[in-house]
Write a protein that holds these residues in place. Structure first.
Motif, PDB file in Angstrom:
ATOM      1  N   PRO A 194      23.129  49.711  37.493  1.00  0.00           N
ATOM      2  CA  PRO A 194      23.228  50.930  38.317  1.00  0.00           C
ATOM      3  C   PRO A 194      24.333  51.863  37.823  1.00  0.00           C
ATOM      4  O   PRO A 194      24.159  53.085  37.828  1.00  0.00           O
ATOM      5  CB  PRO A 194      23.518  50.381  39.713  1.00  0.00           C
ATOM      6  CG  PRO A 194      22.837  49.038  39.717  1.00  0.00           C
ATOM      7  CD  PRO A 194      23.079  48.496  38.324  1.00  0.00           C
ATOM      8  N   ASP A 195      25.456  51.301  37.378  1.00  0.00           N
ATOM      9  CA  ASP A 195      26.533  52.143  36.847  1.00  0.00           C
ATOM     10  C   ASP A 195      26.094  52.891  35.586  1.00  0.00           C
ATOM     11  O   ASP A 195      26.491  54.033  35.365  1.00  0.00           O
ATOM     12  CB  ASP A 195      27.780  51.310  36.540  1.00  0.00           C
ATOM     13  CG  ASP A 195      28.522  50.885  37.801  1.00  0.00           C
ATOM     14  OD1 ASP A 195      28.294  51.484  38.874  1.00  0.00           O
ATOM     15  OD2 ASP A 195      29.330  49.943  37.710  1.00  0.00           O
ATOM     16  N   ASP A 196      25.269  52.247  34.760  1.00  0.00           N
ATOM     17  CA  ASP A 196      24.738  52.926  33.575  1.00  0.00           C
ATOM     18  C   ASP A 196      23.912  54.138  33.994  1.00  0.00           C
ATOM     19  O   ASP A 196      24.058  55.226  33.420  1.00  0.00           O
ATOM     20  CB  ASP A 196      23.851  51.983  32.754  1.00  0.00           C
ATOM     21  CG  ASP A 196      24.620  50.873  32.063  1.00  0.00           C
ATOM     22  OD1 ASP A 196      25.770  51.112  31.638  1.00  0.00           O
ATOM     23  OD2 ASP A 196      24.055  49.765  31.954  1.00  0.00           O
ATOM     24  N   TYR A 197      23.059  53.947  34.984  1.00  0.00           N
ATOM     25  CA  TYR A 197      22.202  55.058  35.438  1.00  0.00           C
ATOM     26  C   TYR A 197      23.023  56.170  36.075  1.00  0.00           C
ATOM     27  O   TYR A 197      22.698  57.356  35.905  1.00  0.00           O
ATOM     28  CB  TYR A 197      21.127  54.557  36.397  1.00  0.00           C
ATOM     29  CG  TYR A 197      20.038  53.790  35.697  1.00  0.00           C
ATOM     30  CD1 TYR A 197      19.120  54.449  34.888  1.00  0.00           C
ATOM     31  CD2 TYR A 197      19.932  52.416  35.811  1.00  0.00           C
ATOM     32  CE1 TYR A 197      18.116  53.758  34.219  1.00  0.00           C
ATOM     33  CE2 TYR A 197      18.925  51.705  35.146  1.00  0.00           C
ATOM     34  CZ  TYR A 197      18.030  52.390  34.358  1.00  0.00           C
ATOM     35  OH  TYR A 197      17.041  51.706  33.693  1.00  0.00           O
ATOM     36  N   ILE A 198      24.094  55.825  36.763  1.00  0.00           N
ATOM     37  CA  ILE A 198      24.986  56.844  37.338  1.00  0.00           C
ATOM     38  C   ILE A 198      25.640  57.647  36.214  1.00  0.00           C
ATOM     39  O   ILE A 198      25.702  58.884  36.269  1.00  0.00           O
ATOM     40  CB  ILE A 198      26.038  56.198  38.262  1.00  0.00           C
ATOM     41  CG1 ILE A 198      25.355  55.677  39.530  1.00  0.00           C
ATOM     42  CG2 ILE A 198      27.162  57.177  38.589  1.00  0.00           C
ATOM     43  CD1 ILE A 198      26.238  54.790  40.397  1.00  0.00           C
ATOM     44  N   ALA A 199      26.113  56.957  35.187  1.00  0.00           N
ATOM     45  CA  ALA A 199      26.753  57.636  34.051  1.00  0.00           C
ATOM     46  C   ALA A 199      25.752  58.539  33.330  1.00  0.00           C
ATOM     47  O   ALA A 199      26.094  59.658  32.925  1.00  0.00           O
ATOM     48  CB  ALA A 199      27.347  56.606  33.089  1.00  0.00           C
ATOM     49  N   ILE A 200      24.528  58.070  33.161  1.00  0.00           N
ATOM     50  CA  ILE A 200      23.485  58.869  32.505  1.00  0.00           C
ATOM     51  C   ILE A 200      23.183  60.116  33.334  1.00  0.00           C
ATOM     52  O   ILE A 200      23.078  61.229  32.797  1.00  0.00           O
ATOM     53  CB  ILE A 200      22.212  58.025  32.286  1.00  0.00           C
ATOM     54  CG1 ILE A 200      22.480  56.941  31.241  1.00  0.00           C
ATOM     55  CG2 ILE A 200      21.035  58.910  31.884  1.00  0.00           C
ATOM     56  CD1 ILE A 200      21.423  55.840  31.207  1.00  0.00           C
ATOM     57  N   ALA A 201      23.060  59.954  34.635  1.00  0.00           N
ATOM     58  CA  ALA A 201      22.782  61.097  35.511  1.00  0.00           C
ATOM     59  C   ALA A 201      23.911  62.124  35.458  1.00  0.00           C
ATOM     60  O   ALA A 201      23.650  63.337  35.399  1.00  0.00           O
ATOM     61  CB  ALA A 201      22.559  60.616  36.945  1.00  0.00           C
ATOM     62  N   GLN A 202      25.146  61.650  35.448  1.00  0.00           N
ATOM     63  CA  GLN A 202      26.293  62.566  35.387  1.00  0.00           C
ATOM     64  C   GLN A 202      26.326  63.303  34.057  1.00  0.00           C
ATOM     65  O   GLN A 202      26.564  64.512  34.006  1.00  0.00           O
ATOM     66  CB  GLN A 202      27.608  61.816  35.612  1.00  0.00           C
ATOM     67  CG  GLN A 202      28.824  62.729  35.674  1.00  0.00           C
ATOM     68  CD  GLN A 202      28.753  63.743  36.798  1.00  0.00           C
ATOM     69  OE1 GLN A 202      28.515  63.380  37.938  1.00  0.00           O
ATOM     70  NE2 GLN A 202      28.937  65.015  36.484  1.00  0.00           N
ATOM     71  N   ALA A 203      26.073  62.599  32.955  1.00  0.00           N
ATOM     72  CA  ALA A 203      26.069  63.239  31.638  1.00  0.00           C
ATOM     73  C   ALA A 203      24.958  64.288  31.553  1.00  0.00           C
ATOM     74  O   ALA A 203      25.151  65.366  30.974  1.00  0.00           O
ATOM     75  CB  ALA A 203      25.896  62.191  30.543  1.00  0.00           C
ATOM     76  N   THR A 204      23.812  63.995  32.143  1.00  0.00           N
ATOM     77  CA  THR A 204      22.703  64.954  32.147  1.00  0.00           C
ATOM     78  C   THR A 204      23.072  66.183  32.970  1.00  0.00           C
ATOM     79  O   THR A 204      22.829  67.323  32.554  1.00  0.00           O
ATOM     80  CB  THR A 204      21.423  64.293  32.687  1.00  0.00           C
ATOM     81  OG1 THR A 204      21.106  63.167  31.864  1.00  0.00           O
ATOM     82  CG2 THR A 204      20.262  65.266  32.695  1.00  0.00           C
TER      83      THR A 204
END
Length: 91
Positions: free
Chosen positions: A54-64
């Motif tokens: 889930p933290d990976d997906y949060i980081a990906i969403a923030q970078a996007t």
């Protein structure tokens, strides 16, 4: 905007032997794929068992989200400097 990449993509650069680069180009061409599509397909297959947290997906969403904001800011900056901005047709 021309030459603007999708906000959910990023560049990963690396060096490979010229022989491998030549084989990649030939293999992609023989399959009718761009080099990017060919490499993406290979890397997707190679990482299919790598789980994202889930933290990976949060980081990906923030970078996007950050990339979208940068692209929007560049568009506004170009428009204010007299760059071309497409106007949408109204019906």
């Amino acid at each position: 905007m021309p030459n603007q990449h999708a906000a959910d993509k990023e560049v990963i650069g690396f060096y490979i032997p010229r022989t491998l680069a030549r084989r990649i180009r030939k293999a992609a061409k023989s399959r009718g794929l761009t080099i990017t599509a060919f490499i993406e397909e290979i890397l997707t297959h190679a990482t299919r068992n790598t789980e994202l947290t889930p933290d990976d997906y949060i980081a990906i969403a923030q970078a996007t989200k950050d990339a979208v904001q940068r692209q929007t800011a560049k568009g506004v900056s170009r428009a204010s400097k007299g760059g071309s901005v497409k106007k949408q047709k109204t019906s």
